[in-house]
Design a protein around this motif. Structure first.
Motif, PDB file in Angstrom:
ATOM      1  N   ASN A 122       0.825  -1.214   0.000  1.00 58.09           N
ATOM      2  CA  ASN A 122       0.000   0.000   0.000  1.00 58.09           C
ATOM      3  C   ASN A 122       0.859   1.264   0.000  1.00 58.09           C
ATOM      4  OD1 ASN A 122       0.998  -0.286   2.597  1.00 58.09           O
ATOM      5  ND2 ASN A 122      -0.883   0.386   3.597  1.00 58.09           N
ATOM      6  N   ASP A 140      -4.751   4.791   1.505  1.00 55.87           N
ATOM      7  CA  ASP A 140      -5.888   3.961   1.893  1.00 55.87           C
ATOM      8  C   ASP A 140      -6.120   2.918   0.805  1.00 55.87           C
ATOM      9  OD1 ASP A 140      -8.523   2.930   2.247  1.00 55.87           O
ATOM     10  OD2 ASP A 140      -8.965   4.643   3.546  1.00 55.87           O
ATOM     11  N   SER A 160      -8.587   1.462  -0.208  1.00 57.53           N
ATOM     12  CA  SER A 160      -9.805   1.623  -1.006  1.00 57.53           C
ATOM     13  C   SER A 160      -9.602   2.594  -2.168  1.00 57.53           C
ATOM     14  CB  SER A 160     -10.950   2.122  -0.119  1.00 57.53           C
ATOM     15  OG  SER A 160     -10.645   3.416   0.409  1.00 57.53           O
TER      16      SER A 160
END
Length: 233
Positions: A98, A114, A116
């Motif tokens: 990430n 994040d 998402s």
């Protein structure tokens, strides 16, 4: 430095690859080669684990390794079950996390995002490798199934290293200058017959010293690789 090491390794492999044949006859009349060599070609697959990650950095997806190469087998005793190996190989590695890399005018910026907000973020490398192994095995001229333990070191030169980000709106990819060109670490391969465990631990960082996240935390990724390696001949 790499050019010198590469030429020496290639020259040694070519010099030592001149075949020497010798046969002995067993009591049943069967002839076997008492100058046999083992495990000179290899192919492997593995999973790359990033260790020493900064806080809140997590791996995602399948961070994989693919490797293939040639190792010159050099027995050091009459039984030919102990020796060294010197080789030349090629490896592809991908590291998913990430941690997002963004190419700016004068530097590469890194940010923890994040999960998402993106589909995939990865570092990908292509490298030429020079493996060196101390080899012990239970082989002989008649038995092609045997135990082996090969321990050693590996030097790699990354000739292509890229960062890639995949989002819902599109993809961005660029050549990442922060990836350390020279990678080196310790290896251990052991197993029986076809199935052999491969392990590698990087002694230096994946990214160059001084590479940091925006907040200033250093990115000191090291690589631990676990997988399977298959030997031929």
């Amino acid at each position: 430095m790499f050019r010198i090491i590469f030429r020496l390794g290639l020259g040694a492999a070519m010099l030592l690859s001149v075949p020497v044949f010798s046969q002995v006859t067993l009591s049943d009349g069967q002839q076997v080669d008492d100058r046999y060599l083992e495990d000179q070609f290899y192919i492997g697959v593995g999973y790359n684990v990033l260790v020493d990650k900064p806080d809140n950095v997590a791996q995602r997806n399948l961070s994989y390794n693919l490797q293939v190469g040639f190792i010159k087998d050099i027995p050091l005793n009459r039984k030919r079950n102990f020796g060294i190996g010197l080789g030349l190989g090629y490896a592809i590695n991908s590291y998913y996390s990430n941690l997002m890399a963004t190419e700016e005018a004068v530097a590469v910026l890194y940010e923890i995002v994040d999960e998402s907000n993106f589909n995939r973020s990865k570092l990908a490398t292509h490298a030429i490798e020079l493996p060196f192994e101390l080899r012990w095995r239970t082989s002989n001229a008649e038995d092609y199934k045997f135990w082996r333990i090969y321990a050693g070191a590996r030097l790699g030169y990354v000739f292509s290293g890229r960062s890639k980000l995949v989002t819902e709106t599109g993809n961005t990819t660029f050549s990442n200058p922060d990836i350390e060109k020279f990678q080196y670490g310790l290896t251990l391969n052991f197993g029986y017959n076809t199935w052999n465990i491969h392990a590698y631990y990087g002694l230096n960082t994946l990214l160059k010293e001084g590479t940091t996240i925006e907040a200033g935390n250093p990115i000191d990724f090291r690589v631990l690789r676990i997988g399977l390696i298959f030997y031929i001949l």
